[in-house]
Scaffold this active site. Structure first.
Site, PDB file in Angstrom:
ATOM      1  N   ARG A   1      -4.785 -21.389  22.388  1.00  0.00           N
ATOM      2  CA  ARG A   1      -5.214 -20.538  21.271  1.00  0.00           C
ATOM      3  C   ARG A   1      -5.392 -19.103  21.756  1.00  0.00           C
ATOM      4  O   ARG A   1      -5.047 -18.148  21.081  1.00  0.00           O
ATOM      5  CB  ARG A   1      -6.514 -21.059  20.634  1.00  0.00           C
TER       6      ARG A   1
ATOM      7  N   LYS B   1      10.274 -13.703   7.698  1.00  0.00           N
ATOM      8  CA  LYS B   1      11.395 -13.070   7.003  1.00  0.00           C
ATOM      9  C   LYS B   1      12.473 -12.635   8.017  1.00  0.00           C
ATOM     10  O   LYS B   1      12.987 -13.453   8.730  1.00  0.00           O
ATOM     11  CB  LYS B   1      10.877 -11.923   6.150  1.00  0.00           C
TER      12      LYS B   1
ATOM     13  N   ASP C   1       2.629  -2.838   6.052  1.00  0.00           N
ATOM     14  CA  ASP C   1       3.355  -4.098   6.054  1.00  0.00           C
ATOM     15  C   ASP C   1       4.837  -3.716   6.114  1.00  0.00           C
ATOM     16  O   ASP C   1       5.412  -3.241   5.138  1.00  0.00           O
ATOM     17  CB  ASP C   1       3.010  -4.859   4.766  1.00  0.00           C
TER      18      ASP C   1
ATOM     19  N   TYR D   1       2.861  -6.929  -2.176  1.00  0.00           N
ATOM     20  CA  TYR D   1       3.224  -8.343  -2.075  1.00  0.00           C
ATOM     21  C   TYR D   1       2.140  -9.202  -2.750  1.00  0.00           C
ATOM     22  O   TYR D   1       0.953  -9.005  -2.499  1.00  0.00           O
ATOM     23  CB  TYR D   1       3.380  -8.727  -0.602  1.00  0.00           C
TER      24      TYR D   1
HETATM   25  C1  PLP Z   1       6.176 -13.008   2.960  1.00  0.00           C
HETATM   26  C2  PLP Z   1       5.434 -11.735   2.997  1.00  0.00           C
HETATM   27  C3  PLP Z   1       4.107 -11.697   3.438  1.00  0.00           C
HETATM   28  C4  PLP Z   1       3.333 -12.944   3.826  1.00  0.00           C
HETATM   29  O1  PLP Z   1       3.816 -13.527   4.984  1.00  0.00           O
HETATM   30  P1  PLP Z   1       3.739 -15.111   5.284  1.00  0.00           P
HETATM   31  O2  PLP Z   1       4.472 -15.245   6.559  1.00  0.00           O
HETATM   32  O3  PLP Z   1       4.372 -15.809   4.132  1.00  0.00           O
HETATM   33  O4  PLP Z   1       2.286 -15.458   5.400  1.00  0.00           O
HETATM   34  C5  PLP Z   1       3.478 -10.471   3.459  1.00  0.00           C
HETATM   35  N1  PLP Z   1       4.117  -9.342   3.088  1.00  0.00           N
HETATM   36  C6  PLP Z   1       5.394  -9.341   2.663  1.00  0.00           C
HETATM   37  C7  PLP Z   1       6.049  -8.060   2.273  1.00  0.00           C
HETATM   38  C8  PLP Z   1       6.096 -10.527   2.594  1.00  0.00           C
HETATM   39  O5  PLP Z   1       7.356 -10.537   2.143  1.00  0.00           O
END
Ligand code: PLP
Length: 384
Positions: free
Chosen positions: A51, A199, A175, A103
């Site tokens: 962890r 992604k 983000d 998001y």
């Molecule tokens: C998918 C996504 C998230 C969240 O990420 P997870 O891996 O699904 O927890 C946050 N911001 C954006 C822009 C995303 O496309």
């Protein structure tokens, strides 16, 4: 480990393929262990418990740092876990400013979790500096934004947000999920970069992971402490998969973008399409800004089909190659309806205010043949 000065394209391959000292294995092994033996009580080497840290995660974090030109990177069990760790830097009584076109999961997390921790949040449109400055209060400790925003593909001026945050003594956090490889916000003055690695970074739609990158040592120590204390860390196997994915990130992003541009141009001229939102199109309101703050436009685009809710559903059910699914950034093309899928938790009134209508469609353009992708959309649009 000192690394020769290489370009990013090389580093993405380099960090994941160094022969290990013991056997010369070209690919770093997966250290699938929870714990590490100690020499004597309290005396251990680089690792004691997974962890806290794991060698497979270390390799991945080294590559992640290179991706953003960062000094530090931390990997988490999901993008939301990474966002949680960053927002856990805030305490009761603090104030958070976040972009309004955000998001859906981050919106839900802020409203359902962060605000219940006694942290107030203001959602604001960030298209003008004054609007952001007006949202800042004396207790504002963080400004959270996306660029491009999801799903409307609006751009936010990265250097402007970094400047407003600095003036306010607040942390700026972006983000950057939509534009890994093409956009390096730390170089533009932002304090923390977050990604959903689920992604583009992993790129193969087979893991859920997230990460944070930063240069500041103090921010790193605090978020690293939170990573261990909160415990939302990724498994060694998932770290291995994401590391493997990153070796092809450069060529994947280039192909995603080439394809997205071709699809955007096709949709732009189509009678059944009202509006195409892709920063690579010269018609996009933030096209010039896109060129100054990123090296590419990415592989996601949104568009409004010229029909109602039922027509949009008919269109989405008619695609053969595009898969109807949430998520984005994988090698395969996905398509979705934000109003009923990714953003259904955003109240309808808020959705409509920002422009997430029932006829809005978001597409993540994969690396397939662009001819096949365009033919698929064309036949599906005919079914509206
Ligand atoms: C998918 C996504 C998230 C969240 O990420 P997870 O891996 O699904 O927890 C946050 N911001 C954006 C822009 C995303 O496309």
């Amino acid at each position: 480990m000192s690394v020769p000065k290489f370009d990013l394209d090389t580093l993405l391959v380099y960090h994941g393929s160094r022969p290990d000292a013991q056997h010369g294995s070209v690919i770093p092994p997966i250290f699938q262990t929870s714990t590490f033996a100690q020499e004597s009580p309290g005396e251990y080497g680089d690792y004691d418990y997974t962890r806290t840290d794991n060698p497979t995660r270390t390799v991945l974090q080294t590559t992640l740092a290179a991706l953003e030109g960062a000094k530090h990177a931390l990997a988490f069990a999901s993008g939301m876990a990474a966002a949680d760790a960053a927002m856990s830097l805030l305490e009761a009584g603090d104030h958070l400013v976040a972009v309004d076109d955000i998001y859906g999961g981050t919106y839900r997390f802020i409203v359902d979790v962060v605000e219940k921790r006694g942290i107030q949040c203001t959602f604001v449109c960030m298209d003008e500096e004054q609007k952001v400055r007006d949202a800042v209060r004396p207790n504002t400790k963080m400004i959270w934004f996306e660029s491009p925003t999801n799903p409307l593909m609006n751009l936010v001026d990265i250097q402007m947000i970094a400047r407003v945050a600095k003036d306010a003594g607040a942390i700026s956090a972006i983000d950057n999920t939509f534009l890994p490889y093409y956009q390096q916000p730390l170089e533009q003055g932002v304090d923390i970069v977050m990604h959903s690695m689920t992604k583009f970074i992993n790129g193969h739609s087979d893991v859920v992971m997230g990460c944070l990158m930063m240069n500041d040592d103090d921010l790193y120590e605090k978020t690293k402490h939170l990573q261990n204390a909160m415990g939302a860390t990724p498994s060694p196997f998932d770290c291995f998969l994401a590391q493997r994915g990153m070796k092809t990130l450069a060529i994947r992003m280039q192909r995603h973008e080439e394809n997205a541009m071709k699809v955007a141009q096709f949709l732009d001229g189509h009678a059944k399409v009202e509006q195409v939102m892709y920063p690579g199109l010269t018609s996009h309101p933030h096209h010039e800004l896109a060129k100054t703050q990123a090296k590419g436009f990415g592989g996601v685009l949104s568009f409004k089909v010229a029909t109602d809710l039922d027509g949009t559903v008919r269109f989405l059910k008619a695609t053969n190659l595009f898969i109807l699914a949430v998520s984005l950034g994988g090698v395969e093309s996905l398509i979705e309806q934000p109003a009923t899928m990714t953003h259904f938790e955003v109240p309808k009134k808020v959705r409509e205010q920002v422009g997430i209508t029932d006829s809005l469609v978001r597409a993540s353009i994969g690396i397939e043949s662009p001819t096949d992708l365009i033919a698929d959309l064309d036949q599906a649009l005919a079914k509206i």
